[in-house]
Write an enzyme that holds these catalytic residues in place. Structure first.
Site, PDB file in Angstrom:
ATOM      1  N   ASP A  86       2.089   8.131 -24.849  1.00 56.37           N
ATOM      2  CA  ASP A  86       3.287   8.523 -25.573  1.00 56.37           C
ATOM      3  C   ASP A  86       3.292  10.040 -25.747  1.00 56.37           C
ATOM      4  O   ASP A  86       2.299  10.633 -26.157  1.00 56.37           O
ATOM      5  CB  ASP A  86       3.309   7.824 -26.931  1.00 56.37           C
ATOM      6  N   CYS A 122       9.827   2.281 -22.781  1.00 50.88           N
ATOM      7  CA  CYS A 122       8.575   2.542 -23.479  1.00 50.88           C
ATOM      8  C   CYS A 122       8.738   1.800 -24.806  1.00 50.88           C
ATOM      9  O   CYS A 122       9.459   0.806 -24.849  1.00 50.88           O
ATOM     10  CB  CYS A 122       8.323   4.041 -23.623  1.00 50.88           C
TER      11      CYS A 122
END
Length: 166
Positions: A86, A122
């Site tokens: 991330d 994501c």
């Protein structure tokens, strides 16, 4: 009165709940993408409805799996697990397989009635997934900052982190 309406509303078989954050559709030079939040096993049927509506052929997971791939593969949708951190730029091997997938799906398919679409996600659809789509736009000749702005206009203000843009 409100409680009665809710009970009636939720018992209606024709009612389909929308996704909390709707998919973001990005199209450029005949290439079609959907950027979505990560599905869960509970809401995967809602995502599958959207994927069928957009003719999604592939789902790219940029985060750890939060749902089973079986319902997608049963519908003929391929699932690709290309996980990276991330807030990070995708590693070169992820970029390579991403660009190969784009070439495979969109190369010379002008005659198809319903063009394919690649969905990517994501966790929240704000960093990793938009970066992959931005890479596709850049590879198609869009200037990098324009690609980021194009996606941010359609998704949300912060669709990529400053680390990913640099």
């Amino acid at each position: 009165m409100f409680i009665a309406k809710v009970a009636k509303w939720s018992s209606t078989s024709q009612f389909t709940r929308p996704l909390i954050n709707p998919p973001t559709y990005i199209e450029h030079k005949g290439k079609r993408f959907l950027i979505v939040d990560a599905p869960s096993n509970n809401n995967l049927p809602l995502y599958i409805q959207e994927f069928e509506r957009w003719n999604v052929t592939d789902v790219v997971r940029c985060c750890e799996a939060t749902y089973s791939r079986k319902p997608l593969t049963a519908k003929g949708i391929e699932v690709h697990d290309w996980v990276f951190g991330d807030g990070e730029a995708p590693p070169s091997h992820v970029v390579d397989v991403w660009l190969m997938l784009i070439d495979e799906r969109f190369g010379n398919k002008e005659s198809e009635e319903q063009k394919p679409c690649i969905a990517t996600h994501c966790v929240a659809g704000l960093g990793r997934a938009p970066v992959l789509v931005a890479i596709a736009l850049i590879e198609d000749g869009m200037p990098p900052l324009d690609a980021v702005a194009y996606i941010r206009e359609r998704r949300r203000e912060r669709s990529t982190t400053s680390t990913q843009v640099h």
